[in-house]
Design a protein around this motif. Structure first.
Motif, PDB file in Angstrom:
ATOM      1  N   ASP A  27      -5.351  -1.065  -4.615  1.00  0.00           N
ATOM      2  CA  ASP A  27      -5.067   0.060  -3.728  1.00  0.00           C
ATOM      3  C   ASP A  27      -6.234   0.404  -2.812  1.00  0.00           C
ATOM      4  O   ASP A  27      -6.155   1.357  -2.035  1.00  0.00           O
ATOM      5  N   LEU A  29       4.684   1.815   3.328  1.00  0.00           N
ATOM      6  CA  LEU A  29       3.226   1.651   3.366  1.00  0.00           C
ATOM      7  C   LEU A  29       2.584   3.033   3.279  1.00  0.00           C
ATOM      8  O   LEU A  29       2.120   3.601   4.267  1.00  0.00           O
ATOM      9  N   ARG A  30       2.529   3.559   2.080  1.00  0.00           N
ATOM     10  CA  ARG A  30       2.113   4.950   1.881  1.00  0.00           C
ATOM     11  C   ARG A  30       0.631   5.180   2.126  1.00  0.00           C
ATOM     12  O   ARG A  30       0.214   6.274   2.473  1.00  0.00           O
ATOM     13  N   THR A  40      -1.350   3.175   4.149  1.00  0.00           N
ATOM     14  CA  THR A  40      -1.813   2.526   5.365  1.00  0.00           C
ATOM     15  C   THR A  40      -2.013   3.557   6.476  1.00  0.00           C
ATOM     16  O   THR A  40      -1.161   4.416   6.689  1.00  0.00           O
ATOM     17  N   ALA A  50      -5.577  -0.844   5.367  1.00  0.00           N
ATOM     18  CA  ALA A  50      -4.482  -1.026   4.420  1.00  0.00           C
ATOM     19  C   ALA A  50      -5.007  -1.662   3.141  1.00  0.00           C
ATOM     20  O   ALA A  50      -6.062  -2.289   3.117  1.00  0.00           O
ATOM     21  N   ASP A  54      -0.080  -2.419  -0.270  1.00  0.00           N
ATOM     22  CA  ASP A  54       0.763  -2.102   0.882  1.00  0.00           C
ATOM     23  C   ASP A  54       1.089  -3.361   1.685  1.00  0.00           C
ATOM     24  O   ASP A  54       2.232  -3.554   2.128  1.00  0.00           O
ATOM     25  N   LYS A  74       4.015  -5.373   0.536  1.00  0.00           N
ATOM     26  CA  LYS A  74       5.321  -4.893   1.013  1.00  0.00           C
ATOM     27  C   LYS A  74       5.597  -5.392   2.428  1.00  0.00           C
ATOM     28  O   LYS A  74       6.720  -5.781   2.751  1.00  0.00           O
TER      29      LYS A  74
END
Length: 526
Positions: A70, A205-206, A208, A253, A257, A260
Motif C-alpha cells: 500500500d 483506486l482509493r 491513488t 499510486a 491500486d 486493479k
C-alpha cells in the motif's frame, strides 16, 4: 465476465499454464543490494486475480517504516496511460475523436511549423511522432516551474522541430500537457477531477492521487533517493510536483491500486457487471484495441547493451496511445516505465497470458525494476534461468564506464591554462531563450551564478572550464545535471549567444539544456 483478449483457442491451449506465483524475494533483495535501492514494491495479477503483492526494504533510508503493497510511489510516465484512457472515455461519449485536429478543440494551439499545427491530431499527442526532439521543451516543467499548463503549451510555437512530422519516434512529455488541456476543455473539468471521478473511483483506486500535493500528511508514501554524481552516497530527494503537466506524469499510486488498474486493462476496459447483469466498462473494446495498437515504430538496436541482455532484445518495438509495445520470447508486451527525481518504475502486461506485473522503486536506477520484472516474466513463461540482476548490473557498469570515458575525454581536451576572454562581469546579463524564457547570469562575489527565472531548483555556480566555456554546478547536487555553458563572442568581444549541454551522458534527457538558444538582452536605461 472476463473479456477474452485472444479468440484463438488452439493458440491459447499451447501457452504455458504455469500460474503459481513466483518467489520474488531473492531477486528483489539482490536488486536492492546491488543497485542501492532502499525500497521496492511488486504486484502481480494473473487470470484476473491478485496473486502477489509485497514490499521490500524501507520507504526512506535510515528510517524504519517499511515498504508494503500500500506504499505510494510516484509512477511518473505511467500516468500517460491514464491520460490516454481519459481521451478514450471522452471518445466513447462522442465528445471527441482521436482523429480530431488539436485546433478543433484548442484553436489557439500552435507548433513551430504551420503544417504541423494544422495537421496535428489528438492521437499524435500520445504517440511521440510530432517531429520534436527527444525531451524537447521539458525544461518548461522539469524540475518544477512557475509556468501554467497553458503557458507551457503556448510556448510550443517556439520549440523547433528536429525531424519531419510523423517521420520518426522521439519520446516527449510536453504534448501530454496539450492532451491535458484538451481533456479539460472537452469535459469541462480539471484534469485532476476528471481522473478522480472517471477513472480512480470506478476502478477502485482509493489511495491513488494525481500528484504529491494531494498526499495526506503522514501518508504511507515512499521518499525518493538519488546518488549525487551518479555514484556517491544516497541522499533523499524532495517530492516534485508536475501540477502544470499532470497529463505526462505525476500520479502517486501503490502496487495494490495498480494491480486493479492492470486488471481493468487486461480485461479490455471491463469493470464488472451492474445489478441488472449489464457489463460496466471504463472504455470500449474498440478504444482498448486502439490504445494497444502500434502507431509509431521504434528502431531496435543491432545488439544488446551487454551480451547478458541478449534474451531481452525484442523482435519488434513501438509505441501506441500512451503505451510501449514490444515482444519477449514470442509474447506481445504492453508496458511503460516511469522516471521521476528519486523514483523509477515499470508496469508490464502480457495479454496472451492474462498477466500483469508492476514494480515500483525509490531510487533512480531502472536496472532494479527491470531485473524484478524479467524474473517474474521468466517464471510464467517457464524460460531458462537468467541472472537478471547480474545482467543489468553489467549494463549499468558499462553505461557508467562510457560516461567516465567521455568525461576523461573532456578533461583531456581541456586547456587548463586558458582564461576567460572577458572579465567575469562582462558575462553577466539576462539571457532569453524563445521557448523557455529568461536565464540570468550574475556576478555574486567572485563567482558567476546562473538562475533559471521560472525554475527555482536551477541555481548554480559557474566554474571556469576553458576559454569562454564554464561548468555550471547546480547547488542541488541531487539533480545530477551539471552542464557546460559556452559563451559565443562577437568580433568586438561582446557576448552574442549562450549555449548549454549536459556534462554527463547519464543526465536525464528531460534536462534539455542543449535546446536552449540564449541571447543576452540589452540592459534597460535607468
Amino acid at each position: 465476465m472476463r473479456t477474452p483478449v485472444l479468440a484463438l483457442p488452439l493458440l491459447l491451449a499451447a501457452l504455458p499454464a504455469f500460474a503459481s506465483a513466483p518467489d520474488l524475494a531473492p531477486v528483489a533483495e539482490a536488486a536492492r543490494k546491488t543497485f542501492e535501492v532502499p525500497g521496492i514494491a511488486v504486484a502481480i495479477v494473473k487470470d484476473g486475480e491478485l496473486v502477489y503483492a509485497e514490499g521490500f526494504g524501507v520507504r526512506e533510508q535510515g528510517k524504519p517504516a517499511p515498504v508494503d503493497a500500500d506504499t505510494r510511489f510516484a509512477i511518473a510516465s505511467q500516468t500517460k496511460a491514464f491520460t490516454s484512457a481519459a481521451l478514450s472515455i471522452l471518445a466513447d461519449e462522442g465528445k471527441l475523436s482521436l482523429d480530431d485536429r488539436v485546433i478543433d478543440h484548442l484553436p489557439w494551439f500552435q507548433m513551430s511549423d504551420p503544417y504541423v499545427t494544422r495537421e496535428m491530431r489528438l492521437r499524435d499527442l500520445l504517440t511521440h511522432r510530432s517531429g520534436l526532439a527527444l525531451g524537447a521543451g521539458d525544461l518548461l516543467f522539469w524540475p518544477t516551474t512557475q509556468y501554467s499548463t497553458r503557458e507551457i503549451v503556448q510556448r510550443l510555437r517556439h520549440v523547433p522541430l528536429a525531424t519531419s512530422f510523423r517521420a520518426d519516434y522521439a519520446y516527449d512529455n510536453v504534448l501530454y500537457a496539450v492532451a491535458q488541456l484538451v481533456i479539460e476543455e472537452v469535459s469541462g473539468q480539471a484534469y485532476s477531477d476528471f481522473l478522480r471521478e472517471r477513472i480512480f473511483a470506478p476502478v477502485g483506486l482509493r489511495d491513488t492521487v494525481v500528484n504529491s500535493d494531494y498526499l495526506p500528511a503522514g501518508a504511507n508514501a515512499a521518499v525518493g533517493h538519488a546518488q549525487p554524481g551518479f555514484s556517491g552516497p544516497l541522499v533523499t530527494v524532495p517530492p516534485m510536483t508536475w501540477s502544470n503537466n499532470q497529463g505526462a506524469g505525476g500520479i502517486y499510486a501503490s502496487v495494490n491500486d495498480l494491480a486493479k488498474w492492470m486488471r481493468v486493462q487486461l480485461d479490455g476496459g471491463v469493470l464488472g457487471k451492474d445489478e441488472a447483469g449489464k457489463e460496466r466498462r471504463l472504455f470500449s473494446a474498440e478504444r482498448h484495441r486502439a490504445m494497444w495498437e502500434l502507431v509509431t515504430p521504434i528502431r531496435i538496436p543491432a545488439e544488446p547493451a551487454v551480451p547478458a541482455l541478449a534474451p531481452a532484445l525484442p523482435q519488434f518495438a513501438g509505441y501506441g496511445e500512451g503505451w510501449s509495445l514490444s515482444e519477449y520470447r514470442g509474447r506481445k508486451l504492453v508496458w511503460h516505465t516511469g522516471g521521476w527525481p528519486g523514483m523509477v518504475s515499470r508496469v508490464t502486461l502480457v495479454p496472451q497470458l492474462d498477466l500483469g506485473i508492476v514494480v515500483l522503486t525509490n531510487q533512480e536506477v531502472g536496472a532494479a525494476f527491470n531485473a524484478v520484472t524479467m524474473e517474474a516474466l521468466d517464471h510464467y513463461l517457464q524460460a531458462p534461468d537468467t541472472d537478471w540482476v547480474a545482467a543489468y548490473a553489467a549494463a549499468v557498469a558499462k553505461a557508467r564506464s562510457g560516461a567516465d570515458e567521455k568525461w576523461t575525454a573532456h578533461q583531456a581536451a581541456r586547456d587548463k591554462r586558458s582564461k576567460p576572454s572577458l572579465p567575469l562581469a562582462a558575462y553577466a546579463a539576462t539571457y532569453r531563450d524563445p521557448w523557455y524564457g529568461d536565464v540570468t547570469v550574475a556576478l555574486e562575489g567572485k563567482a558567476l551564478v546562473m538562475r533559471f527565472a521560472k525554475t527555482a531548483a536551477l541555481v548554480g555556480t559557474l566554474e571556469h572550464w576553458q576559454h569562454d566555456t564554464f561548468l555550471v554546478r547546480w547547488h542541488d547536487r541531487a539533480l545530477n545535471a551539471d552542464a557546460f555553458a559556452s559563451f559565443d563572442l562577437t568580433p568586438d568581444g561582446k557576448v552574442r549567444e549562450l549555449r548549454m549541454e549536459a556534462a554527463s551522458s547519464l543526465t536525464d534527457f528531460s534536462f534539455d539544456f542543449h535546446h536552449l538558444r540564449l541571447v543576452p538582452q540589452a540592459a534597460k536605461a535607468p
